[in-house]
Design an enzyme around this catalytic site. Structure first.
Site: not given
Ligand code: ASP
Length: 300
Positions: A160, A188, A190-191, A211-214
């Protein structure tokens, strides 16, 4: 990252997602991008325009999971999410699940201010884009017969892209763009395209791109919450707040995360709970890009 003391001057920070590594191609591309952006930063381009420009370049590189490089959802269709906020005007917009348009940061900028809304999604954004010449036709509705609506554990995203700018006027802005995470259901979100989730900017509070798991980031309250926590602490405690927030996302919501940002005093920070996160820092005469071997990093 070797961030030097920054007091008062303009700067730009970007990330290329948790888990991303600094490949040879990425290093070369990012060096060229920073050389191109430095004069714009120092000659006074507005924070929001520059953040959009930076994310547009990252999207266009095809090297990351945003724009041209965005990954498909589980039905094989690429649906992109992005959002941005101008910390001076407080205009904000997220757009989600948009097909056929790799330049999501520019689309956010084009749509910003066209309505009072802070989030627009899917086919209606595509219709707007068609009407305004961003698309020559509406993307075809495709059904993948092999796709099953079954629960698969989501995979962390990688790549991301996001940017935070503090401009010559001291104004702040943030922009984030993504293709999402692995094994996500069609539809879906995410954040990343959620104001206060994957991006936020308010001159009085700071600016951030996450960034990361939304799912985990949103459950923890998102980037807006992290900025609020930073705003209520002293400069000396910033690293503790940053690592505590990212630790909590991991421990309580089982997701890794990272961010780049500027606090309300205009001081930059970058932090991640993953072993790596490509990120760069640009200010006059100083370009630095790294994926860091490990750990959290706050800046003072
Ligand atoms: N945050 C992003 C999402 O959840 C993914 C990512 O940042 O790698 O879509």
């Amino acid at each position: 990252m070797d961030f030097q003391e920054v007091e008062g001057g303009p700067f730009l920070l970007f990330h290329c997602g948790t888990g991303s590594t600094l490949t040879y191609a990425a290093r070369n591309f990012l060096a060229g991008m920073m050389a191109e952006l430095e004069p714009r930063l120092t000659l006074g381009e507005r924070a929001f325009e520059l953040a959009v420009r930076c994310v547009d370049r990252l999207e266009d590189s095809g090297l990351f999971n945003g724009g041209k490089g965005a990954i498909p959802q589980s039905d094989g269709v690429v649906r992109r999410d992005a959002g941005g906020m101008d910390g001076k005007s407080l205009d904000a917009l997220g757009i989600s699940q948009v097909r056929g348009i790799p330049s999501m940061a520019r689309l956010v900028a084009a749509l910003m201010g066209q309505s009072a809304h802070v989030h627009l999604s899917g086919s209606m954004v595509e219709r707007w884009a068609l009407r305004h010449g961003w698309l020559s036709e509406l993307p075809e509705e495709k059904e993948d017969p092999t796709f099953m609506w079954e629960t698969l554990p989501g995979l962390a995203g990688e790549g991301t892209v996001g940017c935070v700018v503090r401009d010559c006027q001291g104004d702040l802005a943030a922009v984030t763009s993504t293709g999402g995470i692995g094994r996500m259901w069609p539809g879906r979100i995410g954040d990343s395209p959620v104001v206060g989730g994957g991006f936020y900017a308010d001159n009085e509070r700071g600016a951030i791109s996450m960034t990361g798991v939304g799912e985990a980031i949103l459950k923890a309250g998102g980037g807006g919450t992290l900025l609020a926590l930073l705003a209520s602490t002293s400069k000396e405690n910033r690293d503790t707040i940053l690592s505590g927030f990212l630790d909590r996302i991991q421990a309580r919501f089982s997701g890794e995360a990272g961010c780049v940002g500027a606090d309300r005093n205009g001081l930059p920070f970058a932090a991640h709970s993953t072993s790596r996160m490509v990120h760069g820092f640009l200010r006059k005469g100083h370009h630095h890009v790294s994926d860091q071997a490990s750990g959290y990093r706050g800046l003072s």
